[in-house]
Scaffold this motif. Structure first.
Motif, PDB file in Angstrom:
ATOM      1  N   CYS A   6       0.852  -1.201   0.000  1.00 33.56           N
ATOM      2  CA  CYS A   6       0.000   0.000   0.000  1.00 33.56           C
ATOM      3  C   CYS A   6       0.884   1.246   0.000  1.00 33.56           C
ATOM      4  O   CYS A   6       1.672   1.458   0.927  1.00 33.56           O
ATOM      5  CB  CYS A   6      -0.932   0.000   1.213  1.00 33.56           C
ATOM      6  N   PHE A   8       0.154   4.350   0.471  1.00 30.89           N
ATOM      7  CA  PHE A   8      -0.104   5.306   1.549  1.00 30.89           C
ATOM      8  C   PHE A   8       0.451   4.799   2.875  1.00 30.89           C
ATOM      9  O   PHE A   8       0.948   5.588   3.682  1.00 30.89           O
ATOM     10  CB  PHE A   8      -1.599   5.638   1.641  1.00 30.89           C
ATOM     11  N   CYS A   9       0.409   3.490   3.108  1.00 33.00           N
ATOM     12  CA  CYS A   9       1.082   2.926   4.284  1.00 33.00           C
ATOM     13  C   CYS A   9       2.589   3.210   4.211  1.00 33.00           C
ATOM     14  O   CYS A   9       3.221   3.493   5.231  1.00 33.00           O
ATOM     15  CB  CYS A   9       0.842   1.427   4.391  1.00 33.00           C
ATOM     16  N   HIS A  48      -4.104   1.396   8.280  1.00 35.04           N
ATOM     17  CA  HIS A  48      -4.677   1.054   6.980  1.00 35.04           C
ATOM     18  C   HIS A  48      -6.169   0.721   7.080  1.00 35.04           C
ATOM     19  O   HIS A  48      -6.550  -0.442   7.233  1.00 35.04           O
ATOM     20  CB  HIS A  48      -3.925  -0.121   6.335  1.00 35.04           C
ATOM     21  N   HIS A  99      -6.711   2.961   0.559  1.00 24.82           N
ATOM     22  CA  HIS A  99      -6.375   3.390   1.919  1.00 24.82           C
ATOM     23  C   HIS A  99      -7.119   4.715   2.049  1.00 24.82           C
ATOM     24  O   HIS A  99      -6.844   5.659   1.281  1.00 24.82           O
ATOM     25  CB  HIS A  99      -4.849   3.557   2.029  1.00 24.82           C
TER      26      HIS A  99
HETATM   27 ZN    ZN Z   1      -2.451   1.511   3.582  1.00 22.81          ZN
END
Ligand code: ZN
Length: 148
Positions: A6, A8-9, A48, A99
């Protein structure tokens, strides 16, 4: 918990470069690298959560509380005359990163509303993040709150 793959993670864990204007233990505010307008910002949970259906209520409210401060900061520091706030859930709703993230987009009377990507240099995007951070910190210092 970070979700494998991910992007954004990866921003939260600092594995991926980003231009943040706000972060705390629960949420992160950062610039959209594919802006539809100069100053286009995003706010997300650090954890998340995929979308509006699974996000924790307190984190959801905090994200929207910050969006109000970000809007004030955009008006004050970028001279925004209007603000769009939007959020996509699911593929059919055009959610591209799974996310949860909230878009905060400054608008000006002189510009037509545009939902397509504009070209912006990373340098200018970074500049916006610094301008917004300073303005947001000013509001928070003066007692404006993200959550009651
Ligand atoms: Zn994420």
């Amino acid at each position: 918990m970070e979700k494998e793959g991910c992007v954004f993670c990866e921003i939260v864990s600092k594995k991926k470069e980003s231009y943040n204007f706000y972060e705390d233990g629960e949420i992160t505010g950062f610039m959209d690298l594919y802006p539809v307008e100069n100053g286009h910002a995003l706010i997300m949970p650090n954890e998340h959560f995929e979308n509006i259906f699974d996000i924790e209520l307190k984190v959801y409210l905090k994200i929207h509380g910050l969006a109000r401060i970000v809007s004030m900061a955009m008006r004050q520091s970028l001279g925004a005359e209007g603000i769009n706030i939007g959020q996509n859930n699911g593929e059919c709703a055009n959610q591209r990163v799974n996310h949860y993230h909230l878009h905060v987009i400054p608008r000006w009377e002189s510009n037509n509303i545009n939902w397509g990507r504009i070209e912006m240099s990373r340098e200018d995007i970074q500049k916006n993040s610094e301008i917004l951070r300073k303005s947001i910190d000013g509001f928070l210092d003066r007692g404006f709150k993200i959550l009651e």
